[in-house]
Design a protein around this motif. Structure first.
Motif, PDB file in Angstrom:
ATOM      1  N   UNK A   1       0.828  -1.205   0.000  1.00  0.00           N
ATOM      2  CA  UNK A   1       0.000   0.000   0.000  1.00  0.00           C
ATOM      3  C   UNK A   1       0.863   1.256   0.000  1.00  0.00           C
ATOM      4  N   UNK A   2       1.860   1.230   0.844  1.00  0.00           N
ATOM      5  CA  UNK A   2       2.762   2.381   0.942  1.00  0.00           C
ATOM      6  C   UNK A   2       3.392   2.729  -0.395  1.00  0.00           C
ATOM      7  N   UNK A   3       3.741   1.681  -1.108  1.00  0.00           N
ATOM      8  CA  UNK A   3       4.542   1.882  -2.305  1.00  0.00           C
ATOM      9  C   UNK A   3       3.683   1.881  -3.561  1.00  0.00           C
ATOM     10  N   UNK A   4       2.377   2.092  -3.377  1.00  0.00           N
ATOM     11  CA  UNK A   4       1.477   1.958  -4.510  1.00  0.00           C
ATOM     12  C   UNK A   4       1.789   2.939  -5.630  1.00  0.00           C
ATOM     13  N   UNK A   5       2.413   4.050  -5.267  1.00  0.00           N
ATOM     14  CA  UNK A   5       2.692   5.034  -6.312  1.00  0.00           C
ATOM     15  C   UNK A   5       3.781   4.552  -7.255  1.00  0.00           C
TER      16      UNK A   5
END
Lengths: 384, 1206
Positions: B931-935
């Motif tokens: 989720x954190x790294x979704x970008x």
């Protein structure tokens, strides 16, 4: 069973803009999670509420860590704690530089820290509604205690109110002691864009002189009206306004000038002078306005009002009432006479100019300096 | 006394307010080295002091230079009371001691205080003037380079790999009791920090000495660990691989290349190897040299080292035809080569007679009672992919194997070759004890080609093999900490070998006077110092065990070797694991060429002028084309052990690539996926997680309890791994790392690995659920739904990871299929007749599938675990190896991160409950990361390194460090397609495709600011020596010719071809453009050994830092999370600052070795201790490199020479 500790630290700092705004708005973590869930981020990323909570808490922590730096933005330029992703920087630089007219600042600094600058910008942004409530109040603990009332009145979360209030206070504290132009000082120390720096200058200025802004009669004025007036005062009536080289502060009004203002009393105390002045103005105005009669009838009254304000400004207590005086002594009479702002403009122009033609009136410089500000303030304030 | 250290204190900034009255600080600085201290003047009333001091000079021994850090203390002057310390900076000056590393340390370094964290920064300048010391008896080892990277560093070539180096130092821990009673221990924590800096310096120096003794000049894969043993002290130990490295020119040397047949031979295989992650790298599938040709070569070998220098290319070219001749015989004969190294147990004999599951215990082999007496309990467990328990094909009931694990005392420690030996063929049987002639010895050196002996050379081959083994075995430990190798170095992989031992930590009240190992540190604690020999002996035991395990697998070396400990109170579990392998000394000889060769072709290291060379390679590959049927990517899968002597009941089949050699059905390894490996589809992270409760106990009782639990734990972890592997339709594990953590009331096991589908190995069977009471209808229904779920999951996973075993390809390549078989229903009977084929009914009774008994509670749990593992969200991949097979076009966007979670358990949980919680904890952590790294999507989390610990009763701590790297989505499809084809045409089309990029690149780069020419380049350039210039004049000429042609599409395209990430590159270039000229000191960090889209041009030295942070106002600092968050961020900041001060712009092979967190919420206190390490490097973006070379032709030429270094 519970998660005791949960942290995520990236080599480059990840900041979610949306969460940042929620944080600035003073949402609690749980409320922020609710807002995010409603925003649909969960479906987008196949995340669970648990994940969202963890992420939100983590973001909040990051912001709190940032906050310390945001309080001393000058350190941001070479802080080492956060590394901002360069690709994001590149993307944001131009946009930010354009939006903020950040021309005066070293471009390298911007490049370094754009992302934080934007955070900064948002961090120092405030609600006009809120600032209107505290404008001119002493930035003291007492005022801070009353913030819950403000919060209820404005509908802004208490946390956000406190942040904004603390920002005002922090800026005030730093700038208070500094020499040189106020706006420039704020801009340099807090790396704020021009407009925001001007607003802060106004807030600091108002707080310093404790201008009364809360009276009912002043309620119709917006923060931007006051900010404009503050700008006028700062630019014309402070020490820095006449002499940039002066070792003095920009925050305080020029004492000598205020002293000199007393001399203007002659305009109303000397009967001849008053009549002469009236004649000159009336001659100039005749035929140029529909409300000439009202103007003529009210001349002495209005003139007395303005000159009296000038004469009293030497007393700090009367400075506070500057705006209320302007409204009571000038704006309200004009309004009851149904003067348009064009009329007011015309009147004030001739009123100012005519004084210079008076033989026995010697205080031209002071008069110009005084009336310049008064005129623009009144014109700005002359609305519903 | 050959060293002069000079330091200059320039300025400070952002200092904290130390004087409340004035809100200012009167700061001054103490600079201390050894026993000498200098002070700056007090700079009054400023938070940004400008000291601008003179140069402080320390004249010291180089020994001290290695051991001691430079200590810089910033203080606030106080007229009336003691001066207050603001904070300290420790500077490791080791990088300055090596001529090839950094030359100066200059920059802003954070001032650190154990209580307040970072408190401002200080600008310092540090230099070292080193005089040469030729004293043979010196105690220093200046100049030995250290690398954390577990492969040959990118800008070096290995001239020689000497082997294993290890050392440990022991000292009293100045503050071991903080765990229980967090005092206000700033002083003692600072003492600890200082001590550990000292100890690691000393350790490094001693390792360096060993390396020098061996004749090496560098340590690769340097792994340093701390054991906080509490009362019994502090152990700092390190292992590594000694090498002789030679700096290679930034422009790959081409002078020797054209007439070197070996690389071109490699090249012919390259199209086949295209699917491998790093692109076009490939190598021989198996050695081509016959033994006899070897004998003719003038080799000499010194026993302790594997020499791989001195072979002339022409020899090799003459060998080629010969080798081909030999080849046909391989299939039958090679695997039959007998091994001398079977465990010397009576059971062994049985193994040969029949292949029944019970035979497998032979590996668990001999126990020595002496060993047991040494320690409370020693457990040796031998793990390999086809551990009996895991092999349900051969043994349907996993539980049946348990007994074998119940023999903790069975650890085999034998180093002698087995007395028993049965040869299957007419090959000669040899023992190690056989004395060999010098001639043979010579042959040995060139040998190492493992089981690849030709038919006619069979006996000789066997003999040679024996000899090589002996040569390696005679070394104390033929271990390599490397996980990636020069192509061809790794011949065969046997499987994972591991050993564990439970020890009681006992304080030894034995004044260590005369103990040379810790003599330096005696000042700290003169009364006791634990004898390191004890610890040494412990590790020695373990290593011997590993060595014997490797031998049992028919391997003479252990690669990807690592050691770890887990300590709880006075019990300590020592663990070691590695991968048994057969290495090629011949390829070690080739190594340098190949490495370099690989470098030139590696997308990540592509250098503009390498293109010509690549072209040449392509040409040669064209000419050699398909002469070699054997795929290069399968050689390492071929079994190194004797087919009929299999140390465990594995299912052997003929290799699916070459159809010549036997391969196991499943392969587990601890190494990275070899670049040349043929992989189908993509890989994924596979984790087995396990929790086991344990009774609280003391001392020996505790150790015994743990010892008896360990085998079960390992067994179950393996079952889980195997299940999950099959569930994903994969057949091999790489980078396997099993951690066992011990707590007071539980044991925690976490096994992480990257699963892949090796094309060479058979397709894994499905998972079959079997019920105990088939009569029950509802029960059967239940089972069938489960079965369906599992089958669905397998299908879904196959799709997700793009595992479509290339049936078509099989037909094309596998012309001489030894026996007809159906891929998916392979019947691998344990009766060794490989010709037996049977069509199986999939519905029931298939031996092929992995059978889970549902009535077995463990199995229920397993199934549950299987089905609860949630898939990675779209756009994400994860692995714990360096890179993900099947993904090639990385962009330059990388994000390294560390995430830590601590979970509190409820008391009185059952094993199942614990398991579920632990599993969920890991799963949720992964989900959070996604989720954190979704970008960054599409992206791959690489090198996901989980570390578990039980900091306290009922607490589980999981720490993850990894890097997220995004890649381009469009390309992989295309590339995947291309990789499928193994034709040259593909390469050509690829060329065409990339033309546009080149044009675009050129257009862009021309507008590029020449000032962006990286700092590193000019710096490297300054190292130019006349000698270098002469020696590489050929390259220069070529280079010049090349640069002239550079503008042409042809050259650049060939260049581009070598890079699998053109899209990424152009993109990164675009994003770079706007800021490349700026002076922004962004420091990248990555746990990998490379940076995508960039070339590492210089290694600046090792970063090894140790910090302790404490607080007594935990709540005020945001609780435990806030405290740790800040601390980790600070550690990152300090690492970045030190790297920047060395002149670097990245840290590679970064790892967080230690993260010990302790809290005492009642007292509002917490402490944390973090140890990080990595290699500081200078990298240059490929795009920048190009633009530089285009615009400043001559400058680049010079640089290239400089890159070669001295």
């Amino acid at each position: 069973m519970s998660v005791e500790l949960d942290v995520f630290v990236g080599n480059t700092t990840i900041m979610d803009k949306e969460v940042y705004q929620l944080w600035l708005n003073g949402y609690t973590v749980n409320d922020a999670v609710k807002v995010r869930i409603e925003g649909g981020v969960m479906e987008e990323c196949e995340a669970s509420a648990e994940v969202l909570l963890s992420d939100t808490m983590d973001q909040y922590r990051t912001f709190q860590m940032c906050e310390r730096l945001l309080h001393h933005p000058a350190k941001l330029a070479n802080q080492l704690l956060f590394q901002i992703p360069p690709d994001r920087q590149a993307m944001l630089i131009e946009r930010y530089a354009l939006a903020c007219q950040f021309n005066s600042l070293d471009f390298v600094i911007i490049q370094f820290q754009t992302f934080i600058c934007i955070s900064l910008f948002r961090y120092y942004a405030f609600d006009d509604l809120f600032v209107r409530e505290v404008l001119g109040k002493k930035l003291s603990k007492g005022t801070k205690k009353d913030l819950d009332d403000v919060s209820i009145k404005t509908g802004i979360t208490l946390k956000s109110c406190r942040r904004q209030f603390d920002n005002f206070k922090r800026v005030f504290k730093v700038v208070e002691e500094l020499k040189g132009p106020l706006v420039e000082n704020i801009r340099q120390h807090f790396l704020l864009p021009d407009q925001l720096a001007r607003d802060y200058a106004a807030i600091v200025f108002f707080a310093n002189h404790r201008f009364e802004t809360g009276k009912k009669k002043l309620q119709y004025l917006t923060f931007q009206d006051f900010a404009f007036c503050a700008g006028q005062l700062i630019n014309n009536w402070t020490v820095g306004a006449v002499d940039n080289m002066m070792e003095d502060m920009d925050v305080d009004l020029d004492k000598e000038f205020l002293q000199d203002l007393k001399d203007l009393k002659i305009l109303i105390t000397d009967k001849d002078l008053l009549d002469q002045h009236k004649n000159l103005v009336c001659t100039a105005l005749r035929g140029k306005t529909n409300v000439f009669n009202e103007m003529e009838a009210n001349f002495k009254n209005l003139s007395r009002g303005l000159v009296n304000i000038a004469a009293k400004l030497i007393n700090a207590k009367d400075v506070r009432d500057f705006f209320i005086d302007l409204v009571e002594k000038f704006i309200e009479p004009c309004r009851s006479d149904k003067l348009t702002s064009i009329d007011v403009n015309l009147y004030l122009t001739h009123y100012t100019n005519s004084a210079h033609i008076l033989d026995t009136f010697k205080h031209h410089a002071v008069w110009t300096r005084y009336m310049g500000v008064i005129k623009s303030c009144i014109l700005r304030m002359y609305h519903d | 006394m050959p060293g002069k250290l000079k330091a200059k204190i320039v300025a400070g900034r952002h200092l904290p307010v130390m004087d409340r009255a004035s809100d200012l600080t009167d700061a001054f600085v103490e600079v201390k080295f050894g026993n000498t201290t200098f002070k700056t003047d007090v700079y009054p009333k400023s938070l940004n002091p400008q000291w601008n001091s003179e140069w402080f000079k320390f004249e010291v021994d180089d020994e001290d230079l290695q051991d001691e850090p430079l200590q810089i203390t910033v203080l606030d002057h106080d007229t009336y009371s003691a001066n207050d310390a603001i904070g300290k900076v420790y500077i490791d000056i080791d990088p300055l001691l090596c001529s090839e590393a950094a030359t100066v340390i200059s920059g802003w370094l954070p001032i650190y205080d154990t209580i307040h964290g970072i408190r401002g920064e200080i600008n310092v300048l540090v230099k070292v003037d080193l005089f040469n010391d030729l004293n043979r008896f010196r105690q220093s080892s200046c100049g030995v380079k250290f690398f954390c990277t577990t492969s040959i560093p990118r800008c070096y070539r290995a001239v020689m790999v000497h082997g294993f180096v290890e050392e440990l130092v022991v000292n009293e821990d100045p503050e071991y009791q903080w765990i229980d009673r967090i005092r206000t221990p700033r002083a003692s924590n600072e003492a600890r920090q200082r001590l550990i800096f000292l100890m690691s310096g000393e350790l490094q120096r001693k390792i360096g000495l060993k390396v020098l003794e061996m004749g090496g000049n560098a340590v690769v894969g340097y792994l340093q660990c701390f054991d906080l043993e509490g009362e019994s002290g502090l152990v700092v130990r390190a292992i590594g691989t000694a090498c002789t490295l030679e700096k290679i020119s930034t422009f790959p040397a081409t002078a020797t290349h054209p007439n070197n047949s070996s690389p071109s031979k490699d090249m012919k295989d390259s199209p086949q190897a295209a699917p491998s992650t790093l692109g076009c790298r490939s190598t021989h599938s198996s050695p081509v040299h016959s033994a006899s040709s070897r004998l003719s070569q003038g080799f000499s070998v010194s026993v302790p080292t594997l020499l791989f220098a001195g072979m002339k290319p022409r020899h090799r070219s003459s060998e080629v035809p010969r080798a081909r001749q030999c080849r046909p015989g391989f299939g039958e004969e090679a695997p039959g080569v007998p091994l001398s190294s079977g465990p010397p147990t009576p059971l062994r004999a049985q193994t040969f007679s029949s292949f029944s599951p019970s035979k497998s215990y032979s590996r668990q082999s001999s126990s020595s009672d002496t060993e047991l007496s040494l320690t409370p309990k020693t457990v040796g467990i031998f793990l390999c992919p086809s551990t009996p328990a895991l092999e349900s094909e051969s043994s349907p009931l996993p539980s049946a194997h348990l007994p074998c694990h119940l023999r903790p005392g069975m650890a085999s420690r034998s180093t002698t070759p087995p007395p028993l030996h049965i040869s299957q063929s007419d090959t000669a049987m040899l023992r190690k004890s056989v004395s060999f002639s010098e001639e043979l010895l010579l042959a040995v050196s060139g040998m190492g080609s493992g089981g690849s002996a030709g038919k006619e050379a069979g006996p000789l081959k066997a003999l040679l093999r024996q000899q090589t083994q002996s040569a390696l075995e005679q070394r104390e430990y033929p271990f390599f900490t490397l996980t990636a190798f020069p192509p061809g170095f790794l011949l065969h992989v046997g499987g994972v070998v591991s050993a564990r031992s439970v020890k009681l930590l006992d304080r030894i009240h034995n004044p260590a006077l005369g103990n040379t190992r810790s003599y330096k540190l005696l000042d700290w604690n003169s009364f006791t110092a634990d004898e390191p020999e004890t610890r040494d002996a412990w590790w020695e035991e373990i290593r011997q065990e590993i060595k014997s395990h490797a031998k049992a697998l028919g391997c003479h070396a252990v690669v990807g070797y690592s050691e770890s400990t887990s300590i709880c109170e006075e019990v300590c579990i020592l663990s070691a694991s590695g991968t048994a392998a057969v290495l090629s000394s011949r390829f070690m000889q080739d190594g340098p060429l190949d490495t370099e060769h690989r470098l030139s072709r590696q997308p990540l290291c592509v250098f503009s002028t390498g293109s010509e060379r690549v072209e040449g390679d392509m040409g040669s590959s064209a000419s050699l084309g398909f002469e070699e049927v054997v795929s290069p990517g399968c050689g390492f899968c071929h079994i190194p052990y004797d087919e009929l002597n299999i140390p465990f009941p594995a299912q052997l089949t003929y290799c699916y690539c070459c159809r010549r050699y036997k391969v196991p059905d499943v392969l587990f390894t601890t190494i990275d996926l070899p670049t040349e490996a043929n992989v189908t589809g993509k890989g994924c992270l596979i984790q087995a997680r396990l929790c086991r409760t344990k009774k609280k106990a003391q001392g020996e009782g505790n150790a015994t309890a743990i010892s008896s639990l360990l085998p079960f734990l390992e067994y179950e972890l393996h079952t889980q791994l195997m299940n999950k592997l099959k569930l994903r339709g994969m057949n091999a594990l790489f980078g396997l790392r099993i951690q066992i953590s011990v707590g007071e009331t539980m044991l925690l096991g976490l096994a992480s690995a990257t699963g892949v589908y090796l094309t060479a190995l058979p397709s894994p069977g499905g998972i079959q659920i079997a019920g105990k009471t088939p009569s029950d209808i509802t029960y059967e229904q239940h089972i069938s739904t489960m079965q369906k779920k599992i089958n669905d999951t397998i299908d879904k996973n196959k799709e997700l990871y793009e595992i479509n075993p290339p049936e078509v390809v099989e037909e094309i390549i596998g012309s001489p299929i030894p026996e007809p078989r159906q891929r998916s229903r392979l019947f691998r009977s344990h009766s060794e007749s490989s010709d037996e084929v049977s069509e199986l009914d999939l519905s029931h009774g298939k031996k092929d599938a992995f059978v889970l008994e549902i009535d077995d509670t463990d199995a229920v749990e397993d199934i549950h675990a299987l089905l609860t593992d949630s898939p990675t969200p779209a756009g994400f991949y994860s692995c714990n190896t360096e890179i993900m097979p099947g993904i090639q076009n990385w962009t330059s966007a990388i994000q390294m991160f560390t995430s830590v979670r601590v979970f509190r358990l409820n008391a009185n949980l059952t094993n199942q409950g614990l398991n579920k919680i632990f599993s969920d904890l890991c799963e949720n952590l992964l989900k959070s990361l996604y989720f954190k790294l979704r970008s960054m999507v599409p992206c791959c989390l690489c090198h996901l390194n989980f570390t578990v610990a039980i900091p306290e009763d009922e607490l589980i701590q999981v720490a993850v460090t990894a890097v997220a790297m995004s890649f381009d989505k469009e390309q992989p499809l295309e590339n995947g397609k291309q990789s499928g084809e193994k034709t040259l045409i593909k390469a050509i089309t690829e060329n065409d495709e990339q033309l546009q990029f080149n044009l675009e690149l050129n257009a862009e780069t021309s507008s590029h600011n020449p000032l962006s020419s990286p700092k590193g380049l000019s710096e490297v350039g300054s190292h130019l020596s006349a000698r270098d210039r002469c020696s590489s004049w050929i390259e220069q000429l070529k280079l010049k010719a090349h640069t002239i042609r550079r503008g042409s599409v042809k050259t650049t395209s060939s260049l581009e071809k070598a890079s699998p990430l053109p899209e990424g590159r152009s993109r990164s270039l675009r994003s770079n453009r706007s800021y490349s000229g700026s002076s922004v000191a962004v420091v990248k960090m990555t746990p990998l050994s490379f940076i995508p889209g960039a070339k590492i041009i210089k290694y600046l030295g090792i970063i090894n830092m140790f910090f302790i942070r404490e607080t007594s106002s935990l709540r005020e600092e945001g609780g435990v999370s806030g405290f740790l968050h800040t601390f980790i961020a600070e550690v990152f900041a300090m690492v970045r600052a030190h790297v920047a001060a060395l002149g670097g712009n990245a840290v590679v092979s970064y790892s967080m070795k230690e993260c010990v967190f302790m809290e005492n919420p009642n007292k509002n206190q917490a402490q944390c201790l973090i140890n990080v390490s990595g290699d500081a490097v200078i990298f240059v973006r490929e795009s920048e490199l190009e633009s530089t070379s285009v615009q400043t032709q001559s400058a680049t030429t010079h640089t290239s020479n400089g890159g070669e270094g001295t």
